[in-house]
Design a protein around this motif. Structure first.
Motif, PDB file in Angstrom:
ATOM      1  N   UNK A 372       0.831  -1.202   0.000  1.00 51.06           N
ATOM      2  CA  UNK A 372       0.000   0.000   0.000  1.00 51.06           C
ATOM      3  C   UNK A 372       0.873   1.263   0.000  1.00 51.06           C
ATOM      4  N   UNK A 373       1.835   1.278   0.907  1.00 57.17           N
ATOM      5  CA  UNK A 373       2.710   2.448   1.064  1.00 57.17           C
ATOM      6  C   UNK A 373       3.395   2.783  -0.255  1.00 57.17           C
ATOM      7  N   UNK A 374       3.831   1.755  -0.984  1.00 56.61           N
ATOM      8  CA  UNK A 374       4.571   1.975  -2.220  1.00 56.61           C
ATOM      9  C   UNK A 374       3.707   2.216  -3.436  1.00 56.61           C
ATOM     10  N   UNK A 375       2.392   2.281  -3.241  1.00 56.81           N
ATOM     11  CA  UNK A 375       1.484   2.441  -4.384  1.00 56.81           C
ATOM     12  C   UNK A 375       0.956   3.865  -4.535  1.00 56.81           C
ATOM     13  N   UNK A 393      -3.238   5.667   5.173  1.00 55.36           N
ATOM     14  CA  UNK A 393      -4.042   5.215   6.311  1.00 55.36           C
ATOM     15  C   UNK A 393      -4.245   3.703   6.216  1.00 55.36           C
ATOM     16  N   UNK A 394      -4.509   3.222   4.980  1.00 52.14           N
ATOM     17  CA  UNK A 394      -4.659   1.777   4.766  1.00 52.14           C
ATOM     18  C   UNK A 394      -3.360   1.047   5.125  1.00 52.14           C
ATOM     19  N   UNK A 395      -2.226   1.632   4.737  1.00 54.99           N
ATOM     20  CA  UNK A 395      -0.922   1.031   5.064  1.00 54.99           C
ATOM     21  C   UNK A 395      -0.711   1.027   6.576  1.00 54.99           C
ATOM     22  N   UNK A 433     -13.078   5.775   0.563  1.00 49.31           N
ATOM     23  CA  UNK A 433     -12.644   4.591  -0.189  1.00 49.31           C
ATOM     24  C   UNK A 433     -11.283   4.832  -0.830  1.00 49.31           C
ATOM     25  N   UNK A 434     -10.410   3.843  -0.665  1.00 53.30           N
ATOM     26  CA  UNK A 434      -9.123   3.854  -1.360  1.00 53.30           C
ATOM     27  C   UNK A 434      -9.316   3.051  -2.641  1.00 53.30           C
ATOM     28  N   UNK A 435      -9.186   3.711  -3.748  1.00 53.88           N
ATOM     29  CA  UNK A 435      -9.462   3.033  -5.019  1.00 53.88           C
ATOM     30  C   UNK A 435      -8.264   2.268  -5.542  1.00 53.88           C
ATOM     31  N   UNK A 438      -6.263  -1.375  -4.685  1.00 54.73           N
ATOM     32  CA  UNK A 438      -6.409  -1.642  -3.251  1.00 54.73           C
ATOM     33  C   UNK A 438      -7.857  -1.868  -2.886  1.00 54.73           C
ATOM     34  N   UNK A 439      -8.730  -0.978  -3.308  1.00 57.33           N
ATOM     35  CA  UNK A 439     -10.173  -1.153  -3.172  1.00 57.33           C
ATOM     36  C   UNK A 439     -10.588  -1.463  -1.724  1.00 57.33           C
ATOM     37  N   UNK A 440     -10.222  -0.557  -0.812  1.00 60.19           N
ATOM     38  CA  UNK A 440     -10.596  -0.694   0.593  1.00 60.19           C
ATOM     39  C   UNK A 440     -11.194   0.608   1.110  1.00 60.19           C
TER      40      UNK A 440
END
Length: 448
Positions: A372-375, A393-395, A433-435, A438-440
């Motif tokens: 996630x961090x690297x995306x 935040x997801x990371x 939403x994180x698109x 990742x889609x979370x």
């Protein structure tokens, strides 16, 4: 009963000490009465034999080995087929007398007498493989520093191994290799090929015993000692393996035994980066698949960036183990491979598979967090920084589950600022939403 230093381990020419035993031990002049009861064969003069037996065993049980010797000697002269215990105890008598003796000459005579007990036990009661294991053990103890006995020791250990194979005593493994070393360095006519063949036999037995699951640490310690001895008498290096052994393997790629030997020697010679190491491992895995070998090949392929084969062997290894901790590690390895080749969704899938078999493995959460961090650069839209930075935040949530405080801090430093949240009419705690791939959905948090 004592024997002279000049006698050899095969005892074919050994003469009996006239002070303690008559010269006719091997070819008794008397006729034994074949009185057999529960495995015991008594001589014609059974009454005297029983008296001598009681005297010798009483003294033996009291550890008074010198006092046990005269009645014991009488039994050897007059009842040599009495029972195997006569020779088992006899070996102990002479071993202890040798340990207690301070006179060097007598000490050697007692040691020779101890070894003779094994020969007589074989003569009268067979059990040659088992008894030779014992004889080899004591012969090495008594004779390993005497160059005049190196040939006999070498022959004895060869015969003992050939008769026992996988039943060769653990305690004889290192001595056998040391006997080879001493014999070779003492001028014995041994070629490198012969030495390597013995090394291979010994390590094969160790492999077999390790698979039985007993004394594994001790056996692996023996393996290291045998490796060290080998390198002291044969120059095992990458050049030797690649020039002398690898061509043979290429000519006979189905020769599993040769492949195993090359694999072991590559380890010993610290040639794990040599093509011979990997080629031999692949052949061994093809014919004798195992979890450990499959993972090792996968690891080597990962190092050399052969990602296709790394995945192949990691997947193969998964099917060769029932242990969830091992499966988790393999799924994590596959996740790493997919990450390296840019397949982030596949990488996350395998990290999640890792967590399904071992939820406690924090590295799997860290792997997802890193993905996630690297995306960020790949996934940001450049319109709403709050939505773009929600990826951190997801990371962060993955790092939190992993207990990785260092990476939590790095991720938090990339959260949206309060100003950005206010500017884009959003609120802390609001779902977003994180698109991208990742889609979370995460909850908005602000940077400190």
């Amino acid at each position: 009963m004592v024997y002279k230093k000049a006698h050899r381990l095969n005892f074919k020419t050994m003469k009996l000490h006239t002070l303690l035993i008559v010269p006719a031990l091997f070819f008794s002049h008397f006729a034994e009465a074949q009185i057999q009861s529960s495995g015991w064969i008594w001589p014609e003069d059974r009454k005297t034999a029983e008296e001598k037996y009681v005297l010798y065993t009483d003294m033996f049980n009291l550890n008074n080995f010198k006092a046990a010797l005269p009645p014991f000697t009488w039994l050897l002269n007059n009842a040599p087929q009495l029972n195997p215990s006569l020779y088992i105890n006899g070996a102990k008598i002479f071993e202890n007398l040798a340990e207690e003796e301070t006179d060097a000459k007598k000490k050697i005579e007692y040691e020779d007498s101890c070894l003779l007990m094994f020969d007589l036990r074989i003569k009268y009661f067979n059990e040659e493989p088992n008894v030779l294991n014992r004889k080899a053990y004591y012969a090495y103890r008594f004779k390993n520093d005497d160059k005049s006995f190196y040939q006999e020791l070498y022959d004895l250990f060869n015969k003992t191994f050939d008769l026992n194979k996988n039943n060769f005593w653990d305690n004889n493994l290192v001595p056998y290799m040391d006997v080879v070393r001493r014999y070779k360095l003492g001028g014995g006519a041994l070629t490198d090929e012969q030495i390597l063949n013995i090394y291979e036999k010994l390590t094969d037995v160790i492999d077999y015993k390790v698979k039985q699951g007993q004394n594994v640490d001790k056996l692996n310690g023996y393996r290291e000692q045998i490796d060290d001895i080998l390198t002291g008498i044969v120059k095992v290096d990458c050049k030797f393996i690649e020039e002398n052994m690898l061509p043979k393997l290429k000519a006979s790629p189905e020769d599993v035994k040769l492949a195993k030997n090359i694999f072991k020697l590559a380890f010993v010679g610290k040639c794990t980066e040599s093509p011979a190491f990997l080629e031999s491992a692949v052949i061994v895995q093809k014919y004798e698949p195992s979890y450990g070998m499959a993972k090792l090949i996968g690891d080597r392929c990962l190092i050399t960036e052969d990602y296709q084969n790394a995945l192949k062997y990691y997947k193969e290894a998964v099917g060769l183990t029932e242990e969830n901790t091992k499966k988790a590690e393999l799924y994590l390895n596959q996740s790493d491979v997919y990450r390296r080749i840019g397949q982030k969704a596949n990488s996350r899938d395998h990290a999640q598979m890792c967590l399904r078999v071992d939820p406690s493995k924090g590295d799997c959460y860290t792997m997802i967090g890193n993905l996630y961090f690297g995306s960020y650069d790949d996934c940001k839209q450049g319109v709403n920084p709050v939505e773009d930075r929600a990826i951190f935040i997801a990371a962060y949530e993955m790092y939190r589950k992993a207990g990785n405080s260092a990476m939590m801090s790095q991720a938090k430093a990339q959260f949206p600022t309060m100003e950005e949240i206010f500017t884009f009419n959003m609120e802390v705690g609001q779902p977003v939403k994180v698109g991208c791939w990742i889609d979370e959905v995460v909850t908005i948090q602000k940077r400190d």
